[in-house]
Design a protein around this motif. Structure first.
Motif, mmCIF file in Angstrom:
data_model
loop_
_atom_site.group_PDB
_atom_site.id
_atom_site.type_symbol
_atom_site.label_atom_id
_atom_site.label_comp_id
_atom_site.label_asym_id
_atom_site.label_seq_id
_atom_site.Cartn_x
_atom_site.Cartn_y
_atom_site.Cartn_z
ATOM 1 N N LEU A 1 3.665 4.597 8.638
ATOM 2 C CA LEU A 1 3.841 3.153 8.735
ATOM 3 C C LEU A 1 4.842 2.880 9.839
ATOM 4 C CD1 LEU A 1 3.582 0.214 7.829
ATOM 5 C CD2 LEU A 1 5.259 0.681 6.038
ATOM 6 N N ASN A 2 4.380 2.160 10.834
ATOM 7 C CA ASN A 2 5.217 1.864 12.002
ATOM 8 C C ASN A 2 5.750 3.147 12.625
ATOM 9 O OD1 ASN A 2 4.833 -0.912 11.610
ATOM 10 N ND2 ASN A 2 6.579 -1.010 10.210
ATOM 11 N N LYS A 3 4.842 4.158 12.695
ATOM 12 C CA LYS A 3 5.115 5.456 13.332
ATOM 13 C C LYS A 3 6.173 6.271 12.592
ATOM 14 C CE LYS A 3 3.852 3.660 17.870
ATOM 15 N NZ LYS A 3 4.273 3.437 19.245
ATOM 16 N N GLN A 4 6.428 5.936 11.353
ATOM 17 C CA GLN A 4 7.336 6.705 10.520
ATOM 18 C C GLN A 4 6.570 7.234 9.319
ATOM 19 O OE1 GLN A 4 10.470 7.479 11.302
ATOM 20 N NE2 GLN A 4 10.225 6.351 13.233
ATOM 21 N N PRO A 5 6.916 8.452 8.851
ATOM 22 C CA PRO A 5 6.187 8.998 7.688
ATOM 23 C C PRO A 5 6.250 8.052 6.495
ATOM 24 C CG PRO A 5 7.558 10.683 8.714
ATOM 25 C CD PRO A 5 7.928 9.391 9.376
ATOM 26 N N LEU A 6 5.141 7.892 5.850
ATOM 27 C CA LEU A 6 5.035 6.987 4.712
ATOM 28 C C LEU A 6 5.265 7.775 3.425
ATOM 29 C CD1 LEU A 6 4.385 4.057 3.876
ATOM 30 C CD2 LEU A 6 1.990 4.758 3.663
ATOM 31 N N ALA A 7 6.264 7.369 2.678
ATOM 32 C CA ALA A 7 6.566 8.041 1.407
ATOM 33 C C ALA A 7 5.638 7.490 0.331
ATOM 34 C CB ALA A 7 8.028 7.812 1.032
ATOM 35 N N LEU A 8 4.894 8.382 -0.302
ATOM 36 C CA LEU A 8 3.951 7.974 -1.338
ATOM 37 C C LEU A 8 4.678 7.830 -2.672
ATOM 38 C CD1 LEU A 8 0.951 10.307 -0.428
ATOM 39 C CD2 LEU A 8 1.381 7.969 0.343
ATOM 40 N N ASP A 9 4.292 6.836 -3.445
ATOM 41 C CA ASP A 9 4.892 6.619 -4.759
ATOM 42 C C ASP A 9 3.836 6.053 -5.685
ATOM 43 O OD1 ASP A 9 4.597 4.024 -3.881
ATOM 44 O OD2 ASP A 9 6.724 3.734 -3.415
ATOM 45 N N HIS A 10 4.286 5.384 -6.752
ATOM 46 C CA HIS A 10 3.340 4.863 -7.734
ATOM 47 C C HIS A 10 2.499 3.732 -7.166
ATOM 48 C CE1 HIS A 10 6.752 2.104 -7.968
ATOM 49 N NE2 HIS A 10 5.948 1.226 -8.509
ATOM 50 N N ARG A 11 2.946 3.111 -6.069
ATOM 51 C CA ARG A 11 2.143 2.038 -5.444
ATOM 52 C C ARG A 11 1.304 2.534 -4.275
ATOM 53 N NH1 ARG A 11 3.417 -1.804 -2.727
ATOM 54 N NH2 ARG A 11 5.260 -0.881 -1.755
ATOM 55 N N LEU A 12 1.808 3.486 -3.546
ATOM 56 C CA LEU A 12 1.138 4.015 -2.359
ATOM 57 C C LEU A 12 0.550 5.374 -2.702
ATOM 58 C CD1 LEU A 12 3.863 3.095 0.271
ATOM 59 C CD2 LEU A 12 1.859 1.767 -0.385
ATOM 60 N N LEU A 13 -0.744 5.507 -2.550
ATOM 61 C CA LEU A 13 -1.447 6.703 -3.024
ATOM 62 C C LEU A 13 -2.448 7.136 -1.971
ATOM 63 C CD1 LEU A 13 -2.264 8.686 -5.335
ATOM 64 C CD2 LEU A 13 -3.920 6.945 -6.046
ATOM 65 N N GLN A 14 -2.477 8.432 -1.692
ATOM 66 C CA GLN A 14 -3.505 8.992 -0.810
ATOM 67 C C GLN A 14 -4.595 9.612 -1.665
ATOM 68 O OE1 GLN A 14 -2.156 11.751 2.161
ATOM 69 N NE2 GLN A 14 -4.074 11.713 3.268
ATOM 70 N N LEU A 15 -5.822 9.149 -1.465
ATOM 71 C CA LEU A 15 -6.960 9.606 -2.260
ATOM 72 C C LEU A 15 -7.440 10.963 -1.771
ATOM 73 C CD1 LEU A 15 -8.955 6.256 -2.541
ATOM 74 C CD2 LEU A 15 -7.298 7.214 -4.126
ATOM 75 N N PRO A 16 -8.254 11.668 -2.560
ATOM 76 C CA PRO A 16 -8.777 12.973 -2.120
ATOM 77 C C PRO A 16 -9.579 12.905 -0.835
ATOM 78 C CG PRO A 16 -9.109 12.686 -4.479
ATOM 79 C CD PRO A 16 -8.616 11.378 -3.969
ATOM 80 N N SER A 17 -10.120 11.739 -0.505
ATOM 81 C CA SER A 17 -10.856 11.594 0.758
ATOM 82 C C SER A 17 -9.935 11.415 1.941
ATOM 83 C CB SER A 17 -11.798 10.386 0.660
ATOM 84 O OG SER A 17 -11.060 9.188 0.476
ATOM 85 N N GLY A 18 -8.637 11.274 1.709
ATOM 86 C CA GLY A 18 -7.689 11.007 2.784
ATOM 87 C C GLY A 18 -7.331 9.546 2.911
ATOM 88 N N ALA A 19 -8.057 8.658 2.242
ATOM 89 C CA ALA A 19 -7.794 7.225 2.337
ATOM 90 C C ALA A 19 -6.447 6.883 1.691
ATOM 91 C CB ALA A 19 -8.925 6.442 1.679
ATOM 92 N N LEU A 20 -5.860 5.797 2.171
ATOM 93 C CA LEU A 20 -4.568 5.329 1.657
ATOM 94 C C LEU A 20 -4.785 4.057 0.846
ATOM 95 C CD1 LEU A 20 -1.426 5.457 1.638
ATOM 96 C CD2 LEU A 20 -1.488 3.981 3.656
ATOM 97 N N VAL A 21 -4.215 4.038 -0.353
ATOM 98 C CA VAL A 21 -4.282 2.866 -1.213
ATOM 99 C C VAL A 21 -2.903 2.208 -1.231
ATOM 100 C CG1 VAL A 21 -4.689 2.022 -3.539
ATOM 101 C CG2 VAL A 21 -6.082 3.878 -2.631
ATOM 102 N N VAL A 22 -2.879 0.934 -0.879
ATOM 103 C CA VAL A 22 -1.661 0.127 -0.978
ATOM 104 C C VAL A 22 -1.899 -0.865 -2.112
ATOM 105 C CG1 VAL A 22 -0.087 -1.418 0.204
ATOM 106 C CG2 VAL A 22 -1.242 0.397 1.488
ATOM 107 N N SER A 23 -1.189 -0.694 -3.215
ATOM 108 C CA SER A 23 -1.379 -1.566 -4.374
ATOM 109 C C SER A 23 -0.146 -2.429 -4.575
ATOM 110 C CB SER A 23 -1.669 -0.735 -5.623
ATOM 111 O OG SER A 23 -0.545 0.051 -5.968
ATOM 112 N N ASN A 24 -0.362 -3.541 -5.297
ATOM 113 C CA ASN A 24 0.719 -4.486 -5.584
ATOM 114 C C ASN A 24 1.488 -4.803 -4.302
ATOM 115 O OD1 ASN A 24 2.331 -6.164 -7.077
ATOM 116 N ND2 ASN A 24 3.632 -4.521 -7.907
ATOM 117 N N ALA A 25 0.748 -5.245 -3.287
ATOM 118 C CA ALA A 25 1.294 -5.399 -1.941
ATOM 119 C C ALA A 25 2.403 -6.436 -1.915
ATOM 120 C CB ALA A 25 0.186 -5.792 -0.974
ATOM 121 N N SER A 26 3.391 -6.157 -1.056
ATOM 122 C CA SER A 26 4.498 -7.077 -0.809
ATOM 123 C C SER A 26 4.711 -7.174 0.694
ATOM 124 C CB SER A 26 5.768 -6.594 -1.507
ATOM 125 O OG SER A 26 6.170 -5.332 -0.981
ATOM 126 N N ASP A 27 5.647 -8.030 1.097
ATOM 127 C CA ASP A 27 5.908 -8.206 2.532
ATOM 128 C C ASP A 27 6.368 -6.921 3.180
ATOM 129 O OD1 ASP A 27 5.206 -10.859 2.387
ATOM 130 O OD2 ASP A 27 7.253 -11.539 1.967
#
Length: 1457
Positions: A174-200
């Motif tokens: 995100l913005n050329k910085q490594p994205l830390a995955l947590d309970h809201r941000l999840l990488q699926l087995p296909s490689g896709a990124l899920v952003v849930s409960n989005a905020s600003d």
């Protein structure tokens, strides 16, 4: 005597003591004669591995044995030769190391299946389980992620479209910085990124990064914008799909839902709601489900249910759980004697069912007469011989993995007894009366003599009964016998033992008919094995009495309850067939049923529907039953189910939807495969129904869009291919009148009770008092002293829960709160102390209310000092060592606290490269995986607790070069225009050059499979990206490869590029580079560039010779006539004829004086015509250009040998410098007349031909053409020549049928313009096949008109057709000589047609036809020439013209034929 007596007494004493000692030594030797089993196995076996290209690979193999052993490796079943292999080597512990994995599209030497083998000399060999080594593909994105909009609190999915092998090497930024995955941000087995409960905070630029072996590939950066929410439809962003996994692993089922109001997501497994409380199931961002530590029970259909107040959705996926093979029974080490039969047992389980194979000393055991697989997986060895010793392995494999177990077989001598207890599982024939520990050298006493009179008392086709008499000397009472027998021609002897002592007969079964067997009998007593009888040879009888099998047995279903069976008469009936017996059984039944028939067909009726039956036939004759046929199977037809679905239930979800569930009909009443279920529902007792159909694998459905507060009746019907079965009973249920409120969070639960136990606490509660608010579930929090340590979610229906795995005698605080889609409600708290480990009495539960918030320490605000003295030391092409000092440490720089350092680095190419970071607790860090020959910058930061320093000063380092790791790319091969034996190779530098490219090597060959040293090599400098290869063979396929090199060496070769040279020389070439145009009677010229007229090459050559001869004769006659006419013309006659010409040809006005006159050109030099390659226009959309025509004798190059030589030299040099040829645009359709002012057109060279007035306007015209000398040195290019006096050209044809482009003109000089005060305009009307030239005199007086000019694209430079010996009096134009195209004349008709012969590369165009108005008559021509030639008489002129007319007619007739 006394001495003698003493000696005898001493000897007696010695004998007395030595005899037991000798017997003890003898006993030890006997016991030591039994060899011991050698422990031999693998402590570590290789595992499947995924590696990257160019990286190392390690396959582990550790062997455990006290004996010396040798380790070898197999790849794909073949042994590897590692002695001379530089990349692959065997480590000391037996592991295999591949230092650099090689992998390309057509060369994959390292990918495959590996197996480790270990051998002990003179004992045997064992093999490990197999392991697959896979190489990850090159990072490549099949498609790019897309930018998106997401509303506050909603979810969004970014796709990362890469191959599955690379998902493990991918990450998101995100913005050329490594994205830390947590309970809201999840990488699926296909490689896709899920952003849930989005905020600003989630807004920004996202990209997917894949890094393998130092190669980093990034997707496009896409923007995610977070906007305000609004009501929208419920829909899936990602749904689960069918997946297969292995027991013990973890799996993620993706399910991301978007919509407003926010949906509530639940999961079901086989129609049962999933409980997340035990930690086995975990709900992740957006609704995805993670299952950890998979078990077989997790296999089934998972359903993702999403619903809100407006809608509900459901998505399903199958989860298939595989179980690796596991041994239920392993083979065991075995002792045996020769000729015995043994069985190695092996029982395995797994899903899917494993396949089992046996291996002996590393070689696969092939089943035969003496090695048999029995009881599914057991190995039976019949008639052991000494060579059967060794290690036997049972190897089981399925899709989930493979395992192996080994056992050692030792064959003892017959005089050595089998150790007790006997290890081997022996066959019944072997184990009978083989007493472990009996017999052998340890026994004392004589053994039996040989049995007597061994005879075959009964001989059949498949068995023989042997009898014998007792040995002459048994030396004991309990005598047993062993019968050894072997098939003639084999050295393997089998053994059968008698069933009880003293029995002297045995029946040997399972023999081969019409075969000879050798038998011998050995007797045993308590002292051991006796002597063997003499061998007896007996032949079994041929099996000819009973019928053979009935051929062509077929079974065909005729209805759901009947099957017809047919067969034919046995080929070998051995007499009359009395009857047939059909033996049949239904699948799944234990016993067989029989029926006797006399015919060759039979139909079974009353069978079960949709059931598989097996049938076999036995024919009977007077001798009895014959040979049975093989089984054939048939299945009865399916039918409609005979029972309705079971256990139909209805659950009301809200005011508009209900969930219907059911179970299939009983298995024996389904009568076929259930293809679907039909759900019928209606309002109350109405007769009108609605229906919904779901697949046969689905056992529930959601009925939505129902009416509020309405009673519905539902029933379910099962369907097969044959139709619908009976329906279930109507089940009635009523939807809610109104939905519960979900605009606010639930209230506090009304009560909470806890009951502590030793290691658990049972929690029970009641729901909130306000039942009008939606409750989606409950959250239980618990921990020692705080309820925030762990949380458990339970379903809204649940009212109790047991918290397990707690510590005894510990004070726990429990919280409980209800939640819905809006949020979490107010918690209620309770505390409890678990019971002591030894306390049997339940303690009282103390109530405790927690009012204190957890303590949060105040962070320190003083920043730390950044590290200093940062240095970057380059170690290799991909490694840099970074060192620094820390001023906040003591002078010895010893780290004694819990601080750590963060090193970051990046390269500035490309400019948007992001930093990479790594943490370390030392003052140095080795940065690996860098790109070769790349400048990196490094900086360091120190962190201690919650304090961090700023980044240090940067240090820089450039990695060393290394050989290119990729080949030149975009290699293309094209033919050079006009030179079919020459090709041009183009390429681009390697994408991974790893340094400055210093050169390239081109390899080419006609055999793509030839060795590299047999290819032709062409070295090229590194700054070149194109190269010409000449003198290739026509009509031949060549293969080209490229290899780049830098200062470190050669890179890999590119893939072979195939190119086939043309079959023959280009069709616009003629011998000696000459071109010709042959007039045709229809007025359409033909030349070597126009193949449409059907003239072959040979015919062209003949016509050229004829034309050259005739034109030569015509030239001689014309010169004589011209000289004669010139001596007789007068100036006055010429003036009169000029006036007559102006009066009679008003449409063709020429204002010329004696200075502008040209000598007649009779096309007498066309034999000097030459063809040259056309210049390619630099314009991407080129137009045809004009070539100015010289108007003075200086512009006409004399035709001599010097000119020929220079022109040829220029032509040859032009071939070497030109890269391509332009082609002549096709002429299509009529074009409008275009008027082009003379003085408004920019200068551009043209090719032109000018008509000159001839002596007779009916028969011929003369053209004056510009000389073809090359451009002067002052003009660098042909197209850049600017002549002050060039001729106007009307227009040119282009490929487009709808556009007309004008041709640029040169502005005439002042002396030209002085003769005219009028702007001169020329017009052209191009047609499909010709260009007509018409004057512009349409009513306006134009007294200074230039002759029309034919326009063509620049093509082959041609020699001039002008007469070099005649010089005009006054030059009117001065221009450098430019290439032009000759126009050949054709006589006949009032308007002759002139053609320009144009050569093109690769195709042949029809010639352009130029229509020119008729030239002035003889009088006009004479008047035009009066200033330069004497007059002549009219009668002489008429006579000469008649003569010329005859000659031209003869020429025309000859040319036509």
């Amino acid at each position: 005597m006394a001495e003698l007596g003493a000696e005898l007494l001493l000897s007696l004493i010695c004998l007395t003591f030595l005899r037991p000692l000798t017997m003890a030594v003898h006993t030890d030797k006997e016991e030591s004669a039994v060899p011991q089993f050698v422990p031999f196995g693998f402590s570590v076996e290789p595992e499947d591995a995924l590696v990257v290209r160019g990286g190392p690979a390690l396959l582990n193999c550790l062997v455990a044995s006290p004996e010396a052993f040798r380790v070898e490796w197999k790849k794909d079943g073949s042994y590897l030769t590692l002695q001379a292999d530089e990349r692959r080597r065997l480590l000391d512990n037996g592991s295999l190391l591949i230092s650099s994995v090689v992998h390309s599209k057509h060369n994959k030497p390292d990918e495959g299946v590996y197996q480790c083998t270990a051998s002990i000399q003179n004992l045997g060999t064992i093999s490990s389980k197999t392991a697959r080594l896979s190489v990850a593909g090159v990072p490549r994105f099949s498609s790019q992620p897309e930018a998106g909009l997401v509303r506050h609190g909603d979810s969004h999915v970014f796709l990362c479209d890469i191959i599955q092998d690379l998902v493990g090497f991918s990450r998101w930024e995100l913005n050329k910085q490594p994205l830390a995955l947590d309970h809201r941000l999840l990488q699926l087995p296909s490689g896709a990124l899920v952003v849930s409960n989005a905020s600003d905070a989630d807004a920004g630029s996202y990209r997917c990064v894949v890094e393998t072996g130092g190669v980093v590939k990034s997707s496009d950066e896409v923007e995610l914008k977070v906007i305000a929410g609004e009501s929208r439809k419920l829909e899936y962003l990602t749904t689960p799909s069918a997946i297969t996994s292995v027991v013990g692993e973890s799996v993620l089922l993706p399910c991301v839902v978007t919509g407003s109001p926010a949906p509530y997501v639940r999961w079901m497994l086989n129609d049962q709601l999933i409980d997340e409380s035990d930690g086995h199931f975990e709900m992740l961002a957006g609704g995805s489900l993670r299952i950890v530590n998979l078990t077989v029970e997790d296999s089934g259909t998972f359903s993702c249910l999403a619903d809100n107040m407006n809608d509900s959705l459901e998505a399903k996926a199958e989860l298939n759980i595989q179980v690796p093979p596991q041994f239920l029974k392993k083979p065991v080490n075995t002792y045996a004697h020769e000729s015995m039969d043994i069985i190695f047992e092996c029982e395995v389980t797994g899903s899917p069912a494993p396949t089992v194979r046996w291996v002996k000393n590393g070689d696969t055991v092939i089943p035969s007469d003496y090695f048999k697989i029995i009881e599914e997986h057991n190995l039976q060895v019949l008639g052991l011989v000494k060579t059967d010793e060794g290690y036997y392995q049972c190897m089981a494999e399925n899709d989930a993995g493979n395992v192996q177990a080994s056992a050692q077989l030792i064959i003892l001598k017959h005089d050595v007894s089998l150790p007790s207890p006997t290890s081997p599982p022996l066959t019944s024939a072997t184990t009978e009366h083989v007493t472990p520990g009996s017999g052998g050298a340890g026994a004392v006493g004589p053994t039996p003599s040989a049995p007597r009179d061994v005879v075959a008392s009964l001989v059949s086709t498949r068995f023989i009964k042997l009898t014998w008499r007792q040995p002459a000397e048994t030396h004991g009472d309990d005598v047993t016998y062993s019968v050894y027998y072997s098939l003639e021609g084999t050295n393997r002897e089998r053994i059968v033992n008698t069933s009880q002592p003293g029995e002297m007969q045995v029946t040997i079964q399972n023999l081969v008919p019409e075969s000879k067997y050798t038998f011998r009998v050995v007797a045993h007593n308590g002292n051991g094995v006796g002597e063997s009888s003499s061998a007896v040879t007996v032949a079994t009888q041929p099996e000819v009495q009973v019928p053979g099998p009935a051929p062509n047995l077929q079974a065909t279903a005729t209805s759901p309850t009947s099957i017809a069976v047919s067969w034919e008469t046995p080929v070998t009936g051995n007499g009359e067939i009395q009857n047939y017996k059909i033996i049949y059984t239904a699948k799944g039944q234990d016993g067989e049923q029989e029926i006797d028939v006399r015919g060759l067909t039979y139909t079974f009726t009353g069978l079960k529907k949709f059931t598989e039956y097996s049938f076999r036939i036995v024919a009977y004759n007077k001798h009895g039953p014959g040979v049975s046929t093989d089984d054939v199977t048939a299945q009865t037809f399916s039918a409609v189910p005979s029972a309705p679905p079971q256990n139909v239930t209805v659950e009301i979800l809200n005011s508009k939807s209900m969930m219907v569930r059911w179970q299939p009909p009983p298995a024996d009443e389904q009568n076929g495969e259930i293809t679907s279920y039909k759900i019928r529902y209606r309002k109350g007792a109405r007769k009108s129904e609605a229906s919904d159909i779901v697949p046969g694998t689905q056992l529930h459905t959601l009925l939505d869009n129902l009416q509020r507060g309405t009673e519905y009746s539902v029933r379910v019907t099962a369907m097969t291919l044959n139709g619908s079965g009976p329906a279930s009973d109507w089940i009635t249920s009523e939807t809610f009148e109104s939905d519960l409120d979900e605009s606010r969070v639930p209230d506090i639960p009304s009560s909470l009770h806890v009951r502590p136990l030793v290691n658990s606490i049972v929690v029970s509660w009641t729901p909130p008092e306000n039942q009008d608010i939606v409750v989606r579930g409950y959250i239980i929090g618990y921990g020692i002293g705080s309820p925030h340590a762990q949380f458990i979610k339970v379903d809204y229906k649940q009212r109790y829960y047991s918290i397990e795995n707690l510590e005894p005698s510990s004070h726990y605080v429990i919280s409980l709160k209800a939640f819905n889609n809006v949020g979490e409600g107010i918690p209620v708290y309770e505390s409890a102390i678990t019971r002591p480990q030894s306390d049997p009495i339940d303690p009282d539960v103390d109530l405790y209310e927690l009012f204190h918030a957890p303590y949060t320490p105040v962070p320190e605000t003083t920043p730390m000092l950044p590290p200093v003295g940062v240095q970057a030391s380059v170690l290799s092409h991909d490694t840099i060592k970074v060192t620094w000092a820390d001023n906040s440490l003591p002078k010895n720089q010893k780290i004694t606290d819990a601080r750590y350092y963060t090193v970051r680095w990046k390269t500035n190419i490309p400019a948007n490269t992001k930093f990479k970071v790594a943490n370390t607790t030392t003052l140095t860090h080795m940065v690996t995986g860098l790109k070769p020959n790349t400048l990196y910058e490094f900086s360091v930061m120190v962190t201690k607790g919650r304090r961090s320093s700023t980044w240090s000063m940067t240090a820089h380092g450039t990695t060393f070069e290394t050989i290119p790791s990729s080949s030149p790319k975009d290699v293309t091969v094209v033919s050079k225009e006009g030179r079919p034996r020459t090709i041009i190779v183009n390429w681009q530098p390697p994408s991974e050059a790893n340094g400055k490219i210093t050169g390239y090597i081109i390899y080419y060959s006609t055999d793509v499979n030839a060795e590299v040293h047999n290819w032709v090599i062409d070295p090229i400098l590194g700054n070149r990206l194109t190269h010409q290869i000449q003198d290739l063979t026509l009509d031949t396929t060549y293969y080209f490869k490229l290899q780049a090199r830098n200062s470190k060496g050669m890179g890999p070769m590119s893939e072979a590029v195939q190119f086939r040279t043309p079959k023959a020389e280009s069709s616009d070439k003629m011998p000696n580079d000459q071109a010709s145009s042959i007039p045709k009677p229809n007025g359409r010229p033909s030349g070597n560039v126009d193949n449409a007229v059907g003239i072959t090459a040979n015919e062209n050559y003949i016509l050229i010779i004829v034309i050259v001869v005739l034109v030569g004769a015509f030239i001689i006659i014309s010169v004589v006539v011209g000289a004669f006419l010139c001596t007789r013309r007068t100036t006055s006659q010429q003036k009169k004829k000029r006036a007559a010409c102006k009066s009679t040809n008003g449409s063709h006005k020429y204002k010329v004086n004696s200075k502008d006159l040209k000598p007649p050109d009779l096309w007498i030099h066309h034999e000097r015509l030459e063809l040259k390659p056309m210049d390619k226009s630099p314009d991407p959309n080129p137009v045809m250009t004009d070539t100015p025509i010289p108007r003075t004798s200086q512009d006409i190059t004399p035709v001599d040998s010097t000119l020929d030589s220079s022109v040829h030299k220029r032509r040859d040099s032009g071939h070497e410098s030109e890269e391509s040829m332009s082609t002549l645009a096709g002429r299509r359709g009529m074009r409008p007349k275009i008027m082009m002012p003379f003085d408004t057109q920019p200068p551009q060279p043209v090719i032109s031909a000018h008509p000159i007035h001839s002596l007779d306007n009916h028969y011929h015209h003369h053209y004056h053409l510009g000389s073809l000398a090359s451009p002067s040195p002052s003009h660098g290019h042909l197209h850049h020549q600017n002549s002050p006096r060039s001729i106007v050209t009307p227009m040119s044809h282009l490929d487009s049928a709808d556009s007309t482009e004008s041709v640029s003109r040169n502005v005439p000089s002042s002396d030209m313009m002085s003769t005219s005060s009028t702007q001169h305009v020329y017009s052209v009307e191009p047609s499909e096949t010709e260009i007509s030239y018409l004057s512009s005199g349409t009513g306006e007086e134009d007294t200074n008109t230039y002759p029309p000019t034919a326009h063509v694209r620049p093509t082959h430079p041609l020699k001039s057709f002008a007469v070099p010996t005649i010089t005009p009096h006054n030059p009117s134009f001065e221009s450098p000589a430019l290439p032009s195209t000759p126009l050949l004349a054709q006589t006949g008709g009032p308007h002759s047609s002139k053609t320009a012969s144009i050569g093109t590369l690769g195709r042949v165009r029809a010639p352009m036809v130029v229509n020119v108005p008729s030239a002035p008559d003889a009088q006009e021509t004479a008047r035009m020439l009066e200033d330069s030639e004497p007059s002549y008489k009219a009668d002489v002129l008429t006579e000469e013209m008649a003569h010329l007319e005859g000659l031209m007619k003869d020429l025309n007739a000859i040319t036509t034929t």
